[in-house]
Design a protein around this motif. Structure first.
Motif, PDB file in Angstrom:
ATOM      1  N   CYS A  37      71.307  52.303  39.867  1.00 12.33           N
ATOM      2  CA  CYS A  37      72.263  52.422  39.269  1.00 12.33           C
ATOM      3  C   CYS A  37      71.573  53.760  37.870  1.00 12.33           C
ATOM      4  O   CYS A  37      71.047  53.903  37.156  1.00 12.33           O
ATOM      5  N   THR A  96      70.648  56.414  36.397  1.00 13.90           N
ATOM      6  CA  THR A  96      71.604  56.935  35.112  1.00 13.90           C
ATOM      7  C   THR A  96      70.865  58.577  34.998  1.00 13.90           C
ATOM      8  O   THR A  96      69.915  58.104  34.083  1.00 13.90           O
ATOM      9  N   VAL A 155      76.191  58.112  36.799  1.00 19.65           N
ATOM     10  CA  VAL A 155      75.406  56.954  37.440  1.00 19.65           C
ATOM     11  C   VAL A 155      75.147  57.275  39.008  1.00 19.65           C
ATOM     12  O   VAL A 155      76.565  57.449  39.553  1.00 19.65           O
ATOM     13  N   ASN A 191      73.658  56.099  42.931  1.00 16.92           N
ATOM     14  CA  ASN A 191      73.111  54.552  43.076  1.00 16.92           C
ATOM     15  C   ASN A 191      72.405  54.673  43.839  1.00 16.92           C
ATOM     16  O   ASN A 191      72.678  55.675  45.161  1.00 16.92           O
ATOM     17  N   CYS A 251      76.612  47.865  36.926  1.00 17.44           N
ATOM     18  CA  CYS A 251      75.279  48.304  35.752  1.00 17.44           C
ATOM     19  C   CYS A 251      75.030  47.929  34.166  1.00 17.44           C
ATOM     20  O   CYS A 251      76.054  48.171  33.766  1.00 17.44           O
ATOM     21  N   LEU A 285      73.512  49.573  31.103  1.00 19.65           N
ATOM     22  CA  LEU A 285      73.115  50.362  30.705  1.00 19.65           C
ATOM     23  C   LEU A 285      73.123  50.290  29.411  1.00 19.65           C
ATOM     24  O   LEU A 285      73.255  50.366  28.593  1.00 19.65           O
ATOM     25  N   TYR A 316      78.863  48.847  32.746  1.00 18.35           N
ATOM     26  CA  TYR A 316      79.968  49.539  33.436  1.00 18.35           C
ATOM     27  C   TYR A 316      80.088  48.956  34.584  1.00 18.35           C
ATOM     28  O   TYR A 316      79.015  48.665  35.815  1.00 18.35           O
ATOM     29  N   SER A 333      78.254  58.304  43.315  1.00 18.10           N
ATOM     30  CA  SER A 333      78.110  58.705  42.057  1.00 18.10           C
ATOM     31  C   SER A 333      78.927  58.509  41.067  1.00 18.10           C
ATOM     32  O   SER A 333      80.377  59.096  41.402  1.00 18.10           O
ATOM     33  N   ILE A 370      67.896  49.585  33.088  1.00 19.09           N
ATOM     34  CA  ILE A 370      68.799  48.894  32.881  1.00 19.09           C
ATOM     35  C   ILE A 370      68.239  47.325  33.516  1.00 19.09           C
ATOM     36  O   ILE A 370      67.247  46.854  34.209  1.00 19.09           O
ATOM     37  N   ALA A 383      71.684  44.322  36.662  1.00 17.34           N
ATOM     38  CA  ALA A 383      72.480  44.510  37.860  1.00 17.34           C
ATOM     39  C   ALA A 383      73.217  44.035  38.715  1.00 17.34           C
ATOM     40  O   ALA A 383      73.001  42.714  38.806  1.00 17.34           O
TER      41      ALA A 383
END
Length: 195
Positions: free
Chosen positions: A83, A85, A101, A103, A112, A114, A133, A142, A168, A171
């Motif tokens: 995540c 970001t 975001v 990955n 995720c 946030l 998210y 992304s 984060i 997740a």
């Protein structure tokens, strides 16, 4: 016009009348010429042989779902990688952050959590907003968007935003792995990066 039946027909009707009445009422005549019903008995092979019936035997059929292995554990570093970001702020839209975001892990992430911290140039925290998210992001891919919070503009006020950091705290991955640690995002947090 009246019709008369011969006496032989009347005799036959007299004999059949009790059977018709009993049959209509669901009964059976008590006569030595009509056999009485045989009591029901269990004649299944399991009853006569002494072996248990199939519904009392343990099932030996394979289960419909194969056993699954538990997902690989997820650490805070794994969640942060899945995540990763970045966020920007435009004072022309004071209640919005635009974020992306990415990955960078090797597992597909599907959620995720946030936690955005907004700082001024001196490193003073101006705002803290959160967003779950819930979009699947494959490794290397992304996703992102602009998002509006009702109180973001009120928290920032007239101050100038210099940086935004994202933490984060949770997740979830498509392989079933999960991470959660709310202690990573206190209400007040010092800026990590030096400007």
């Amino acid at each position: 016009m009246n019709r008369f039946l011969p006496s032989s027909s009347l005799a036959a009707l007299a004999v059949l009348a009790p059977f018709v009445v009993l049959a209509a009422c669901g009964g059976s005549p008590k006569s030595s010429t009509v056999p009485s019903p045989i009591p029901a008995t269990d004649v299944s092979p399991s009853a006569s042989s002494g072996t248990p019936s199939p519904d009392t035997l343990p099932s030996t059929a394979p289960s419909a779902t194969p056993p699954t292995t538990p997902p690989k554990p997820v650490t805070a570093a794994d969640a942060a990688a899945a995540c990763t970001t970045t966020a920007t702020y435009d004072k022309k839209a004071p209640s919005k952050l635009t974020f992306n975001v990415k990955n960078t892990s090797d597992r597909e992430v599907k959620m995720c959590w946030l936690e955005f911290y907004v700082y001024d140039k001196a490193g003073t925290q101006l705002a803290h907003v959160t967003l779950p998210y819930n979009y699947a992001i494959a490794p290397g891919a992304s996703d992102g968007q602009a998002y509006e919070w009702n109180d973001l503009g009120k928290q920032i006020g007239t101050k100038a935003v210099a940086s935004i950091e994202t933490v984060i705290t949770a997740a979830k991955f498509t392989d079933g792995g999960e991470f959660r640690d709310e202690s990573l995002a206190p209400a007040k947090r010092s800026r990590a990066a030096k400007k």
